[in-house]
Scaffold this motif. Sequence first.
Motif, PDB file in Angstrom:
ATOM      1  N   VAL A  42       0.831  -1.203   0.000  1.00 25.69           N
ATOM      2  CA  VAL A  42       0.000   0.000   0.000  1.00 25.69           C
ATOM      3  C   VAL A  42       0.866   1.253   0.000  1.00 25.69           C
ATOM      4  N   ASP A  43       1.881   1.262   0.866  1.00 28.88           N
ATOM      5  CA  ASP A  43       2.735   2.454   0.992  1.00 28.88           C
ATOM      6  C   ASP A  43       3.513   2.750  -0.289  1.00 28.88           C
ATOM      7  N   THR A  44       3.935   1.704  -0.995  1.00 35.81           N
ATOM      8  CA  THR A  44       4.764   1.904  -2.191  1.00 35.81           C
ATOM      9  C   THR A  44       3.959   1.870  -3.489  1.00 35.81           C
ATOM     10  N   GLY A  45       2.705   1.434  -3.409  1.00 35.97           N
ATOM     11  CA  GLY A  45       1.915   1.282  -4.626  1.00 35.97           C
ATOM     12  C   GLY A  45       2.324   0.084  -5.454  1.00 35.97           C
ATOM     13  N   ALA A  46       2.875  -0.953  -4.794  1.00 42.61           N
ATOM     14  CA  ALA A  46       3.301  -2.154  -5.516  1.00 42.61           C
ATOM     15  C   ALA A  46       2.079  -2.879  -6.090  1.00 42.61           C
ATOM     16  N   GLU A  47       2.222  -3.304  -7.338  1.00 41.43           N
ATOM     17  CA  GLU A  47       1.106  -3.949  -8.036  1.00 41.43           C
ATOM     18  C   GLU A  47       0.956  -5.414  -7.658  1.00 41.43           C
ATOM     19  N   PHE A  48       2.076  -6.079  -7.383  1.00 41.89           N
ATOM     20  CA  PHE A  48       2.022  -7.493  -7.033  1.00 41.89           C
ATOM     21  C   PHE A  48       3.281  -7.871  -6.267  1.00 41.89           C
ATOM     22  N   VAL A  49       3.273  -9.103  -5.750  1.00 45.74           N
ATOM     23  CA  VAL A  49       4.411  -9.663  -5.027  1.00 45.74           C
ATOM     24  C   VAL A  49       4.823 -10.945  -5.735  1.00 45.74           C
ATOM     25  N   VAL A  50       6.117 -11.118  -5.985  1.00 46.14           N
ATOM     26  CA  VAL A  50       6.616 -12.356  -6.561  1.00 46.14           C
ATOM     27  C   VAL A  50       7.557 -13.006  -5.555  1.00 46.14           C
ATOM     28  N   VAL A  51       7.323 -14.291  -5.279  1.00 50.83           N
ATOM     29  CA  VAL A  51       8.102 -15.038  -4.288  1.00 50.83           C
ATOM     30  C   VAL A  51       8.948 -16.057  -5.041  1.00 50.83           C
ATOM     31  N   ALA A  52      10.259 -15.841  -5.040  1.00 55.14           N
ATOM     32  CA  ALA A  52      11.155 -16.627  -5.898  1.00 55.14           C
ATOM     33  C   ALA A  52      11.621 -17.911  -5.218  1.00 55.14           C
ATOM     34  N   GLY A  53      10.673 -18.745  -4.855  1.00 54.62           N
ATOM     35  CA  GLY A  53      11.005 -20.092  -4.397  1.00 54.62           C
ATOM     36  C   GLY A  53      11.076 -20.259  -2.893  1.00 54.62           C
ATOM     37  N   ASP A  54      10.902 -21.531  -2.465  1.00 54.29           N
ATOM     38  CA  ASP A  54      10.950 -21.922  -1.058  1.00 54.29           C
ATOM     39  C   ASP A  54       9.951 -21.122  -0.224  1.00 54.29           C
ATOM     40  N   VAL A  55       8.726 -21.143  -0.684  1.00 52.00           N
ATOM     41  CA  VAL A  55       7.654 -20.504   0.073  1.00 52.00           C
ATOM     42  C   VAL A  55       7.456 -21.235   1.399  1.00 52.00           C
ATOM     43  N   PHE A  56       7.539 -22.565   1.345  1.00 51.74           N
ATOM     44  CA  PHE A  56       7.353 -23.413   2.517  1.00 51.74           C
ATOM     45  C   PHE A  56       8.659 -24.139   2.849  1.00 51.74           C
ATOM     46  N   GLU A  57       8.797 -24.485   4.113  1.00 49.49           N
ATOM     47  CA  GLU A  57       9.993 -25.201   4.563  1.00 49.49           C
ATOM     48  C   GLU A  57      10.091 -26.571   3.919  1.00 49.49           C
ATOM     49  N   HIS A  58       8.968 -27.250   3.781  1.00 49.46           N
ATOM     50  CA  HIS A  58       8.906 -28.532   3.081  1.00 49.46           C
ATOM     51  C   HIS A  58       7.447 -28.817   2.762  1.00 49.46           C
ATOM     52  N   SER A  59       7.196 -29.950   2.139  1.00 52.04           N
ATOM     53  CA  SER A  59       5.846 -30.240   1.656  1.00 52.04           C
ATOM     54  C   SER A  59       4.981 -31.001   2.649  1.00 52.04           C
ATOM     55  N   GLN A  60       5.520 -31.357   3.805  1.00 51.25           N
ATOM     56  CA  GLN A  60       4.771 -32.160   4.765  1.00 51.25           C
ATOM     57  C   GLN A  60       4.459 -31.358   6.022  1.00 51.25           C
ATOM     58  N   LEU A  61       3.952 -30.154   5.858  1.00 51.71           N
ATOM     59  CA  LEU A  61       3.626 -29.318   6.998  1.00 51.71           C
ATOM     60  C   LEU A  61       2.320 -29.753   7.648  1.00 51.71           C
ATOM     61  N   ALA A  62       2.173 -29.416   8.907  1.00 53.63           N
ATOM     62  CA  ALA A  62       0.928 -29.666   9.625  1.00 53.63           C
ATOM     63  C   ALA A  62      -0.184 -28.817   9.008  1.00 53.63           C
ATOM     64  N   PRO A  63      -1.418 -29.311   8.986  1.00 50.69           N
ATOM     65  CA  PRO A  63      -2.530 -28.530   8.414  1.00 50.69           C
ATOM     66  C   PRO A  63      -2.637 -27.118   8.997  1.00 50.69           C
ATOM     67  N   LYS A  64      -2.386 -26.980  10.302  1.00 47.71           N
ATOM     68  CA  LYS A  64      -2.466 -25.657  10.919  1.00 47.71           C
ATOM     69  C   LYS A  64      -1.451 -24.710  10.294  1.00 47.71           C
ATOM     70  N   ASP A  65      -0.228 -25.189  10.031  1.00 42.06           N
ATOM     71  CA  ASP A  65       0.804 -24.343   9.428  1.00 42.06           C
ATOM     72  C   ASP A  65       0.407 -23.904   8.024  1.00 42.06           C
ATOM     73  N   ILE A  66      -0.178 -24.820   7.269  1.00 39.38           N
ATOM     74  CA  ILE A  66      -0.604 -24.479   5.907  1.00 39.38           C
ATOM     75  C   ILE A  66      -1.705 -23.424   5.943  1.00 39.38           C
ATOM     76  N   SER A  67      -2.700 -23.642   6.775  1.00 36.74           N
ATOM     77  CA  SER A  67      -3.824 -22.707   6.840  1.00 36.74           C
ATOM     78  C   SER A  67      -3.376 -21.325   7.303  1.00 36.74           C
ATOM     79  N   GLN A  68      -2.526 -21.276   8.329  1.00 40.57           N
ATOM     80  CA  GLN A  68      -2.061 -19.980   8.820  1.00 40.57           C
ATOM     81  C   GLN A  68      -1.191 -19.272   7.785  1.00 40.57           C
ATOM     82  N   SER A  69      -0.415 -20.027   7.032  1.00 39.75           N
ATOM     83  CA  SER A  69       0.427 -19.435   5.992  1.00 39.75           C
ATOM     84  C   SER A  69      -0.425 -18.839   4.881  1.00 39.75           C
TER      85      SER A  69
END
Length: 382
Positions: A42-69
């Motif tokens: 909002v402050d910078t007027g950025a149009e979008f966010v790009v996340v260049a990999g490793d969004v999650f620590e691994h693929s076997q997270l607890a459901p709570k971690d996935i939902s909160q993320s």
Amino acid sequence: MRFIHTADWQLGMTRYFLNGEAQPRYSAARRDAVAGLHTLAVDTGAEFVVVAGDVFEHSQLAPKDISQSLEAMRAIGVPVYLLPGNHDPLDASSIYTSPLFVAECPDNVTVLDRPGVHEVRPGLQLVAAPWTSKAPCADPVASVLDGLPADGVARVAVGHGGVDIFVPDKDRPSLIRLAALEAAVARGAVHYVALGDKHSRMQVGSTGRIWYSGSPEVTNYDDIESDPGHVLVVDLDEAEPGAAVRVEPRKVGRWRFVTLRRSVDSSRDIADLDLNLDLMPDKERTVVRIGLTGSLTVTDKAALDACLDKYSRLFAALSLWDKQSDIAVTPADGEFDDLGIGGFAAAAIDELVTVARSDGDDGDDARAALALLLRLADRGVA
């Protein structure tokens, strides 16, 4: 056009050295750094966010971690583009294809789940190089850049991995070749390359258009990660994509992992260490690893132990760095003369002092016994 480049969120990360309740606070801080991108956008007027990999620590997270993320990503508000990396690749067990992720993925979140061009809107494209396994057999970025035209469309390449100029093992097949990135930039096919994998902010090459954003929250000690805790705000002129790109780092991380190295040879050195630790701010969000070398009397070693014990309760974690620590403990002459102990007990203390001046396990045990004696006698306590 302005956007936010970030990477290596590694949501769900744990750190074994954190004190009990510090781990949940650290996990929450990582999610807060993500949700806090709303304010920055909002402050910078950025149009979008790009996340260049490793969004999650691994693929076997607890459901709570996935939902909160996912809820943290929803809070960003603007479109968010996620690139699978080596921690969370698009393999058979991918978190991105799990029923929970698919069911709860917010409308503003898009997974860059295929190599190649993804259109953000007319005149603006992302060129994605997602990891499809933990062991790619080729440069994951070069193939998606090959053949891209220089047609005036503004393009942001999004990749993840080590760049060959930073890695001694040049034969590793998954390395990103800087020459391929710079060739695509030079011919005007792409105009910015958003990279992930390095957890410290870093420009790559000399074009000013290839960057690692680093992790938005620290993941390792400062002798390993020199400049974490940032995201990058990138300005790209769509009308003239070949014009200079402006890249502005913004500090968003709040935690620190600090390495200290000190020589301790006297009570004054211990007092200095105590003062330095006392003056460090935000202890609840600071992790300290200390390498100590020197030679101390039993009394001073007891004072050092008491100092470290005190601050281990105040910091998120404080630990002695065993590989960088070497403290010799030797009883000083007359150190135990004024304890007011006589007879058989005094003779036993004299024997312990003699043994404590020797090497080996017996010497260690004797020094520990003498230190305990001092604590019981209310000496050597900081």
